[in-house]
Design an enzyme around this catalytic site. Structure first.
Site, mmCIF file in Angstrom:
data_model
loop_
_atom_site.group_PDB
_atom_site.id
_atom_site.type_symbol
_atom_site.label_atom_id
_atom_site.label_comp_id
_atom_site.label_asym_id
_atom_site.label_seq_id
_atom_site.Cartn_x
_atom_site.Cartn_y
_atom_site.Cartn_z
ATOM 1 N N GLY A 11 31.277 48.521 -4.863
ATOM 2 C CA GLY A 11 31.959 48.184 -6.099
ATOM 3 C C GLY A 11 33.181 47.291 -5.881
ATOM 4 C CD GLN A 12 37.818 45.288 -9.563
ATOM 5 O OE1 GLN A 12 37.732 46.284 -10.283
ATOM 6 N NE2 GLN A 12 38.722 44.349 -9.754
ATOM 7 C CE1 TYR A 141 36.364 55.759 -14.762
ATOM 8 C CE2 TYR A 141 38.322 55.236 -16.033
ATOM 9 C CZ TYR A 141 37.608 55.167 -14.854
ATOM 10 O OH TYR A 141 38.140 54.505 -13.771
HETATM 11 P P1 NAD Z 1 32.750 49.765 -9.566
HETATM 12 O O1 NAD Z 1 32.071 50.102 -10.837
HETATM 13 O O2 NAD Z 1 33.011 48.348 -9.252
HETATM 14 O O3 NAD Z 1 31.969 50.407 -8.347
HETATM 15 C C1 NAD Z 1 31.489 51.718 -8.376
HETATM 16 C C2 NAD Z 1 30.372 51.823 -7.376
HETATM 17 O O4 NAD Z 1 29.839 53.144 -7.481
HETATM 18 C C3 NAD Z 1 29.225 50.838 -7.612
HETATM 19 O O5 NAD Z 1 28.968 50.066 -6.454
HETATM 20 C C4 NAD Z 1 28.037 51.723 -7.974
HETATM 21 O O6 NAD Z 1 26.808 51.241 -7.473
HETATM 22 C C5 NAD Z 1 28.449 53.029 -7.318
HETATM 23 N N1 NAD Z 1 27.786 54.185 -7.934
HETATM 24 C C6 NAD Z 1 27.572 54.424 -9.240
HETATM 25 N N2 NAD Z 1 26.903 55.576 -9.395
HETATM 26 C C7 NAD Z 1 26.713 56.074 -8.149
HETATM 27 C C8 NAD Z 1 26.074 57.229 -7.645
HETATM 28 N N3 NAD Z 1 25.495 58.116 -8.463
HETATM 29 N N4 NAD Z 1 26.084 57.432 -6.316
HETATM 30 C C9 NAD Z 1 26.652 56.541 -5.481
HETATM 31 N N5 NAD Z 1 27.253 55.420 -5.889
HETATM 32 C C10 NAD Z 1 27.282 55.201 -7.214
HETATM 33 O O7 NAD Z 1 34.101 50.613 -9.546
HETATM 34 P P2 NAD Z 1 35.445 50.310 -8.739
HETATM 35 O O8 NAD Z 1 36.283 49.447 -9.601
HETATM 36 O O9 NAD Z 1 35.163 49.892 -7.364
HETATM 37 O O10 NAD Z 1 36.109 51.752 -8.780
HETATM 38 C C11 NAD Z 1 35.945 52.685 -7.741
HETATM 39 C C12 NAD Z 1 36.634 53.981 -8.178
HETATM 40 O O11 NAD Z 1 37.992 53.706 -8.484
HETATM 41 C C13 NAD Z 1 36.009 54.597 -9.430
HETATM 42 O O12 NAD Z 1 36.041 55.994 -9.322
HETATM 43 C C14 NAD Z 1 36.939 54.149 -10.527
HETATM 44 O O13 NAD Z 1 36.964 55.074 -11.581
HETATM 45 C C15 NAD Z 1 38.285 54.137 -9.808
HETATM 46 N N6 NAD Z 1 39.233 53.251 -10.451
HETATM 47 C C16 NAD Z 1 39.003 51.901 -10.483
HETATM 48 C C17 NAD Z 1 39.907 51.085 -11.151
HETATM 49 C C18 NAD Z 1 39.703 49.587 -11.219
HETATM 50 O O14 NAD Z 1 40.431 48.928 -11.978
HETATM 51 N N7 NAD Z 1 38.777 49.021 -10.466
HETATM 52 C C19 NAD Z 1 41.033 51.653 -11.782
HETATM 53 C C20 NAD Z 1 41.195 53.025 -11.756
HETATM 54 C C21 NAD Z 1 40.304 53.836 -11.052
HETATM 55 C C1 AKB Z 2 38.672 50.803 -16.387
HETATM 56 O O1 AKB Z 2 39.154 49.936 -17.154
HETATM 57 O O2 AKB Z 2 37.789 51.594 -16.715
HETATM 58 C C2 AKB Z 2 39.257 50.899 -15.001
HETATM 59 C C3 AKB Z 2 40.374 51.877 -14.992
HETATM 60 C C4 AKB Z 2 41.724 51.459 -15.380
HETATM 61 O O3 AKB Z 2 40.166 53.020 -14.671
HETATM 62 N N1 AKB Z 2 39.659 49.590 -14.579
#
Ligand code: NAD
Ligand code: AKB
Length: 315
Positions: A11-12, A141
């Site tokens: 993921g990101q 979420y």
């Molecule tokens: P993303 O959506 O880019 O990546 C999530 C990854 O999880 C994907 O590659 C997807 O294939 C994988 N995934 C989904 N379901 C799955 C499963 N059942 N088993 C295994 N893998 C699975 O998300 P991200 O931005 O990389 O975020 C990662 C974590 O950080 C998440 O928990 C998200 O809630 C948290 N987060 C992200 C942000 C943000 O702005 N990017 C902000 C706050 C919290």
């Molecule tokens: C979302 O917008 O869902 C994420 C987060 C802030 O958790 N980037």
């Protein structure tokens, strides 16, 4: 952390955190996993296994065979996708996090859990949101994030597991596009500024949200995981943020580099509703005091770097 298993590594965050951790701890000591095959960045730079975090047996077997002493649990469904598919969001984010903690418990592994500004809701104080305050989120979420925060506290109290975590704000980055969140506009705007000189925002003018540039997020994860545990009062769910802005402010900053850039609005009621339920700006003093959180990028520095990096991709 010496041998780390990462979930959701494609993921990101994972596409940048995986190589970042491999550089620090050694490629062979960081096992990246995801339920889907991703880009080469993650699977070619070190060990990679397919893993759906809801499959407790496969998860536990991998933790044990890899001899993981730390788990970075990134797998999840983000806020906007979560509102479209709430059952899936609970299954992956709620049940998947419980499975992750059970696997960590069975292997005595430390845990990093990324909560979110989404753990707050409309009744939370909106500005300078305190570390410890009302949490009544109105998205699935957010409900799963609060559950994850509480479970992490519980596993520490009950089993002595070394759980740690932050509440990430919206993360802005250029290696991988964001995966279905509400803050995604703040990434897409840079791509479209470079490719089209214009962007139509689904978030309304005047809607403030906390944000942070990915290099500061990566640094924060390692700094917290390596922090002296005796200094951690909270351990989990630390508020962290580097900036708070609304769409007009990011556009004004982009215009300093691309004078003809124009911003228009076509507000999406679902994502707008989610954004309005989240804080405008977090108080991050606990993270600063307990483990030295100190982001380097503000809106101006981040914008200059994002435009340069995204522009470089097009060449
Ligand atoms: P993303 O959506 O880019 O990546 C999530 C990854 O999880 C994907 O590659 C997807 O294939 C994988 N995934 C989904 N379901 C799955 C499963 N059942 N088993 C295994 N893998 C699975 O998300 P991200 O931005 O990389 O975020 C990662 C974590 O950080 C998440 O928990 C998200 O809630 C948290 N987060 C992200 C942000 C943000 O702005 N990017 C902000 C706050 C919290
Ligand atoms: C979302 O917008 O869902 C994420 C987060 C802030 O958790 N980037």
């Amino acid at each position: 952390m010496k041998r780390i298993l990462i979930t959701g590594a494609n993921g990101q965050i994972g596409v940048e955190l995986t190589p970042y951790l491999r550089k620090i701890y050694g490629s062979e000591n960081v096992l990246a996993t995801d339920c889907r095959e991703g880009s080469g960045i993650v699977s070619e730079g070190g060990p990679f296994s397919l893993l759906d975090v809801r499959d407790g047996k496969a998860f536990s077997d991998l933790m044990t065979s890899f001899r993981a002493d730390a788990l970075v649990h990134l797998a999840g469904i983000l806020s906007a996708t979560g509102e479209a598919k709430p059952q899936l969001a609970w299954d992956v984010n709620g049940n998947g996090t419980f499975v992750a903690l059970e696997c960590a418990r069975a292997n005595s592994a430390a845990v990093f859990f990324p909560s979110s500004i989404a753990a707050f809701g409309p009744s939370t104080p909106r500005r300078d949101t305190p570390q410890d305050t009302l949490q009544r989120p109105t998205t699935i979420y957010g409900v799963a994030k609060v559950t994850g925060e509480l479970l992490c506290d519980y596993y520490h109290l009950k089993y002595g597991l070394d759980t740690r975590g932050v509440r990430f704000p919206g993360l802005i980055s250029y290696e991988a596009l964001p995966g279905g969140g509400t803050t995604d506009y703040a990434v897409h705007i840079y791509y479209e500024a470079v490719s089209k000189g214009a962007y139509t925002s689904y978030i309304a003018a005047g809607t403030f949200m906390d944000m942070m540039y990915m290099p500061d997020a990566l640094e924060a994860v390692v700094r917290l995981m390596e922090a002296d545990p005796s200094k951690l009062v909270h351990r989990n769910a630390f508020n962290i943020s580097a900036m708070s802005f609304e769409p007009g402010q990011i556009a004004a900053e982009i215009k300093k580099h691309i004078p003809g850039f124009s911003l228009s609005y076509d507000v999406d009621p679902v994502r707008q509703g989610i954004a309005e339920s989240w804080p405008d700006s977090l108080d991050c003093s606990a993270a600063r005091e307990e483990w030295g959180f100190s982001p380097r990028y503000d809106l101006a520095l981040m914008t200059a770097d994002m435009l340069r990096r995204v522009g470089g991709k097009g060449r």
